[in-house]
Enzyme design. Structure first.
Site, PDB file in Angstrom:
ATOM      1  N   ARG A 159       2.083   3.868 -10.471  1.00 11.92           N
ATOM      2  CA  ARG A 159       3.052   3.819  -9.368  1.00 11.92           C
ATOM      3  C   ARG A 159       3.063   2.422  -8.749  1.00 11.92           C
ATOM      4  O   ARG A 159       4.126   1.881  -8.423  1.00 11.92           O
ATOM      5  CB  ARG A 159       2.711   4.867  -8.311  1.00 11.92           C
TER       6      ARG A 159
ATOM      7  N   CYS B 257       0.101   3.889   1.150  1.00 16.64           N
ATOM      8  CA  CYS B 257       0.243   4.746  -0.032  1.00 16.64           C
ATOM      9  C   CYS B 257       1.717   5.076  -0.179  1.00 16.64           C
ATOM     10  O   CYS B 257       2.563   4.204  -0.029  1.00 16.64           O
ATOM     11  CB  CYS B 257      -0.619   5.994   0.104  1.00 16.64           C
TER      12      CYS B 257
END
Length: 282
Positions: A185, A239
């Site tokens: 990611r 995040c």
């Protein structure tokens, strides 16, 4: 080495035998990032006497109920959080054990919010409900009996937190920014949740999975120190939506470092403005 903010199942059992106000209130912030809210899982089985708190409603908020910033899980305003934990019966000064299913996402957000509100009498159950169940301890089912409202009072916010502008300013000032999402990611190779893949330019990657052992629990003190050794003092942590970043702040705090700065909006907030730059690759 004793743990600062974590508590084991054995320790929790002992504390639940304490009388009156010394007995901790167990708050279950179970949450599934890719599934329904944790109310159903809580009803299927939970620590006896525990009360469920909703990550989506009370531990985060939107619109006028939000503290500011964007993303998928904006921080709630202090009064919104105060109301949420009063609803589940939290009184001022009463110790809390925060828990979830075991991955520390909801529990870490609850831990962060309680401390931010001035309530340091909080510990996080290591291994969460999975550890309780695996220990063969009694389990209660159903939604639980609605408690009498508590009198908890949220103090002024006190933990370090930044918005997108603060992240840009940190990078410009040479402050380390750490992306704790999985490496694919971060590199922009995969993005199962947000509409834009990549990372904040200049951010380094420390996947949160490295903070956990094979059993899904936070690493012991020694290995945990080694994993976070390269996280600079005052680093900004982010995040996807701020929950896993709270877990990383908790991990740092377990090593005695209270300097982790939370980017609460995280990647989902950063990409909400198409003029903000996006990086891909290493």
């Amino acid at each position: 080495m004793s743990r600062r903010w974590m508590i084991t199942v054995t320790e929790l059992v002992e504390q639940l035998d304490q009388p009156g106000a010394d007995r901790p209130l167990v708050l279950d912030a179970r949450y599934d990032l890719m599934g329904p809210d944790g109310a159903g899982a809580f009803a299927e089985g939970h620590v006896p006497g525990a009360r469920w708190v909703d990550v989506e409603d009370g531990l985060s908020a939107t619109g006028e109920r939000a503290r500011g910033g964007g993303g998928r899980h904006p921080l709630p305003r202090p009064e919104v959080f105060e109301q949420a934990v009063r609803r589940v019966g939290l009184d001022r000064g009463r110790p809390v054990v925060a828990m979830d299913g075991g991955h520390l996402l909801g529990a870490a957000r609850l831990w962060w919010l309680l401390r931010d509100a001035g309530h340091d009498a909080v510990r996080v159950l290591d291994g969460g409900f999975a550890a309780w169940r695996d220990a063969g301890l009694p389990v209660e089912t159903g939604p639980g009996t609605p408690p009498a409202p508590g009198d908890f009072v949220a103090g002024p916010p006190r933990l370090p937190v930044v918005d997108a502008e603060g992240v840009a300013g940190a990078l410009a000032g040479g402050v380390q920014v750490v992306d704790v999402r999985a490496a694919p990611r971060y590199r922009g190779e995969q993005e199962p949740i947000d509409p834009v893949a990549g990372h904040v330019p200049g951010a380094v990657n420390l996947p949160s999975s490295r903070l956990l052992g094979e059993d899904g629990r936070l690493l012991p003190a020694g290995p945990l120190h080694e994993v976070v050794a390269d996280v600079a003092p005052g680093a900004v942590l982010y995040c996807g939506s701020g929950l896993t970043a709270s877990q990383a702040v908790l991990a740092l705090a377990e090593t005695g470092r209270e300097d982790g700065v939370l980017y609460a909006g995280s990647w989902s907030d950063w990409i909400s403005d198409p003029t903000r730059p996006v990086a891909r690759g290493h």
